[in-house]
Motif scaffolding. Structure first.
Motif, short mmCIF file in Angstrom:
data_model
loop_
_atom_site.label_atom_id
_atom_site.label_comp_id
_atom_site.label_asym_id
_atom_site.label_seq_id
_atom_site.Cartn_x
_atom_site.Cartn_y
_atom_site.Cartn_z
N LYS A 1 0.85 -1.21 0.00
CA LYS A 1 0.00 0.00 0.00
C LYS A 1 0.88 1.25 0.00
O LYS A 1 0.47 2.29 0.50
CB LYS A 1 -0.90 0.02 1.25
CG LYS A 1 -1.90 -1.11 1.31
CD LYS A 1 -3.08 -0.82 0.39
CE LYS A 1 -4.10 -1.96 0.46
NZ LYS A 1 -5.05 -1.88 -0.67
N ARG A 2 2.07 1.15 -0.51
CA ARG A 2 3.03 2.26 -0.48
C ARG A 2 3.11 2.88 0.92
O ARG A 2 3.21 4.09 1.09
CB ARG A 2 2.68 3.32 -1.53
CG ARG A 2 2.85 2.80 -2.98
CD ARG A 2 2.55 3.87 -4.01
NE ARG A 2 1.19 4.35 -3.84
CZ ARG A 2 0.73 5.54 -4.25
NH1 ARG A 2 1.56 6.37 -4.85
NH2 ARG A 2 -0.51 5.88 -4.07
N ASN A 3 3.03 2.02 1.92
CA ASN A 3 3.13 2.42 3.33
C ASN A 3 2.11 3.48 3.74
O ASN A 3 2.38 4.32 4.61
CB ASN A 3 4.54 2.89 3.67
CG ASN A 3 5.56 1.77 3.49
OD1 ASN A 3 5.29 0.63 3.89
ND2 ASN A 3 6.69 2.08 2.90
N ARG A 31 11.93 5.14 8.35
CA ARG A 31 11.99 4.85 6.91
C ARG A 31 10.85 3.93 6.49
O ARG A 31 10.07 3.48 7.33
CB ARG A 31 13.36 4.30 6.51
CG ARG A 31 13.77 2.99 7.13
CD ARG A 31 15.19 2.65 6.63
NE ARG A 31 15.54 1.27 6.95
CZ ARG A 31 15.20 0.22 6.21
NH1 ARG A 31 14.47 0.38 5.13
NH2 ARG A 31 15.58 -1.00 6.57
N GLY A 32 10.75 3.69 5.19
CA GLY A 32 9.64 2.89 4.69
C GLY A 32 10.14 1.70 3.90
O GLY A 32 11.11 1.81 3.16
N CYS A 82 6.18 6.77 1.95
CA CYS A 82 4.81 6.76 2.48
C CYS A 82 3.94 7.63 1.60
O CYS A 82 4.26 8.78 1.31
CB CYS A 82 4.81 7.29 3.92
SG CYS A 82 3.15 7.50 4.60
N SER A 83 2.82 7.07 1.15
CA SER A 83 1.94 7.80 0.23
C SER A 83 0.88 8.62 0.96
O SER A 83 -0.02 9.14 0.34
CB SER A 83 1.28 6.81 -0.72
OG SER A 83 0.55 5.85 0.03
N GLY A 84 0.99 8.70 2.29
CA GLY A 84 0.03 9.53 3.04
C GLY A 84 -0.97 8.70 3.80
O GLY A 84 -0.80 7.49 3.97
N LEU A 103 4.78 13.07 3.58
CA LEU A 103 5.74 14.18 3.63
C LEU A 103 5.66 14.88 5.00
O LEU A 103 6.69 15.26 5.57
CB LEU A 103 5.47 15.17 2.49
CG LEU A 103 6.39 16.39 2.42
CD1 LEU A 103 7.86 15.99 2.44
CD2 LEU A 103 6.09 17.22 1.17
N VAL A 104 4.45 15.02 5.52
CA VAL A 104 4.30 15.62 6.85
C VAL A 104 5.06 14.78 7.87
O VAL A 104 5.78 15.31 8.72
CB VAL A 104 2.81 15.74 7.24
CG1 VAL A 104 2.67 16.21 8.68
CG2 VAL A 104 2.10 16.72 6.30
#
Lengths: 255, 256
Positions: A24-26, A55-56, A62-64, A108-109
């Motif tokens: 799930k793109r983290n 990190r991911g 991480c896609s949010g 990004l946050v």
């Protein structure tokens, strides 16, 4: 456990937290927020931890926030993103985000709540809420303005177009760019370097930086929070999320 | 009208404002400022507009206030005060994009800085040349410079009074993107369309958050500086500076 949504690696003087939902793109879901919160509570009380890497796993950092759960996450009574972000920001030891691939919106946050950011060459960093009719909270704006200034914040927010790693480095959104396959190693080098410095010095420095910035976080913004809630519960926001999930262009009505 | 000094055009979800006094490098006179004020007012409550482009016709974006009218426009008491109109532009509820080419100097530089985003042509020369003519930059305009490029760059721009080129402006964060001069309008339109394609309520509230965050950390007391500025503007040096500029000769400063 291989299927833990958050993996924790303990090194002698630092800890690495790994978002582990690569399929799930983290994306941050409720379980992941809870796992982060629980681990942060442990780290806060561990004087031997002198640095934290975040990190991911997989191709994206991480896609949010997971849009499938956004209703429960933003409105629900569980562990809120604000709570977790603020907890990371207040950790007494330096934090390093190592980002690759998609590092978007909540992702990004999350990286910005850390003190330092290293990016892989292929990273894409951006804030996409304007595309789906959502809105970052006021403290997130503070954080961006603090990090890259108002003009770059305006570009990132209004255009909602992710920046590549080189441009992110130029505007100060990340501190360093490294080849994709050297990201984890570069973060380890920084963590080891920090952990090798005098821990009391480093902690006091972090408190100083936080204090210098603290006034800005006292600005009254209750009215903007209200406005933000209206935006997040607007028809446009519902349409935006729906269009995203249905992979089509949203139709805005400004209501 | 071809001879309008200031043009307003609507293109679907965004509006374009054009400074149209190319023979004077779009220097700002009273009618233009009034027209800018009215244009800003007209989109303040227009829910159909989601972005605004501000551009200048001809070779330069804007060379600042028309020095032939400087005394009338600068004071701050005048209803057509630069500070009041630029502040109104700054607080426009939708994102604003300045497309800047050639000379963007003094008031022209500030005009661009009071927009949210700046796209530049590669022939840009951007700067604050005010110290050359013995005038002074209003407190709020200095605050604006510091907001965008930081204190160190602001010192350079103000004290040397030397314009910077497009690349240096990009490095300082004074502009967001540099494109070949022939592609400037295209680039500004691409940004406007991108912005206007995003959710309007998100954008408006984002902009409000940004302004609040900045305004309240910048409302330091500065009555004394306003007084000092009044003195500078009415000084002999200021009169000499403008006269020398209009007569194309070097000014002689007396510090009074």
């Amino acid at each position: 456990m291989a299927d833990d949504v958050l993996k924790v690696e303990r090194h002698p003087n630092y800890v690495t937290l790994i978002l582990n939902r690569p399929e799930k793109r983290n994306a941050l879901n409720q379980v992941l927020f809870q796992a982060l919160d629980a681990e942060l509570a442990v780290i806060e009380k561990s004087p031997e931890v002198r640095a934290v890497i975040l990190r991911g796993e997989g191709r994206a950092f991480c896609s949010g926030i997971d849009l499938r759960e956004i209703g429960q996450i933003v409105g629900g009574g569980g562990v809120t993103p604000e709570h977790v972000f603020s907890r990371i920001q207040k950790l007494p030891m330096p934090t390093i985000a190592a980002v690759q691939g998609d590092t978007l919106t909540g992702g990004l946050v999350l990286a910005l709540t850390c003190d330092l950011r290293i990016a892989a060459q292929g990273a894409r960093l951006g804030m996409t809420p304007a595309r789906i009719g959502y809105l970052p909270t006021f403290p997130i704006f503070r954080r961006f303005i603090e990090t890259v200034g108002p003009a770059n914040t305006a570009e990132i927010m209004y255009l909602a177009d992710p920046l590549d790693a080189a441009r992110s480095r130029e505007i100060g959104l990340v501190h360093k760019v490294v080849p994709d396959d050297q990201l984890a190693a570069a973060a380890d080098v920084w963590a080891a370097k920090i952990a090798g410095n005098a821990p009391l010095s480093v902690r006091a420095m972090k408190v100083s930086i936080q204090r210098v910035m603290s006034k800005a976080f006292e600005i009254d913004h209750k009215d903007i929070d209200e406005l933000g809630n209206k935006v997040r519960t607007s028809n446009d926001a519902k349409e935006g999320v729906l269009a995203f999930l249905e992979k089509r262009k949203p139709v805005w009505k400004g209501e | 009208m071809a001879d309008e000094l200031f043009k307003v055009e609507r293109h679907g979800a965004y509006a374009t404002f054009t400074l149209n006094r190319p023979e004077k490098r779009n220097s700002l006179n009273e009618p233009m400022l009034k027209a800018l004020d009215e244009a800003v007012a007209s989109v303040e409550h227009d829910k159909g507009i989601r972005a605004v482009i501000l551009r200048g016709n001809g070779r330069g974006f804007c060379s600042g206030i028309d020095l032939a009218e400087a005394e009338r426009l600068e004071g701050g008491h005048n209803p057509v005060s630069l500070e009041r109109i630029f502040k109104r532009l700054e607080h426009l509820p939708v994102p604003t994009i300045a497309a800047v080419q050639g000379a963007a100097l003094a008031g022209g530089c500030e005009l661009a800085l009071h927009c949210d985003l700046r796209v530049a042509a590669d022939d840009l020369r951007m700067g604050m040349t005010v110290a050359r003519v013995g005038l002074v930059v209003p407190y709020n305009f200095i605050r604006k410079l510091i907001e965008i490029i930081g204190a160190a760059n602001t010192s350079q721009i103000l004290y040397t009074a030397e314009p910077v080129d497009a690349q240096r402006a990009l490095q300082m964060g004074m502009v967001h993107e540099v494109v070949p001069a022939a592609k400037l309008d295209e680039a500004a339109i691409a940004w406007a369309e991108k912005v206007a394609g995003n959710a309007p309520l998100s954008l408006r509230t984002m902009k409000k958050s940004m302004r609040r965050s900045l305004d309240e950390s910048n409302d330091a007391w500065h009555e004394d500086i306003i007084e000092m500025s009044r003195m500078v503007r009415s000084s002999k040096d200021a009169k000499e500076g403008i006269r020398a500029f209009l007569e194309k000769r070097k000014p002689v400063w007396q510090a009074e």
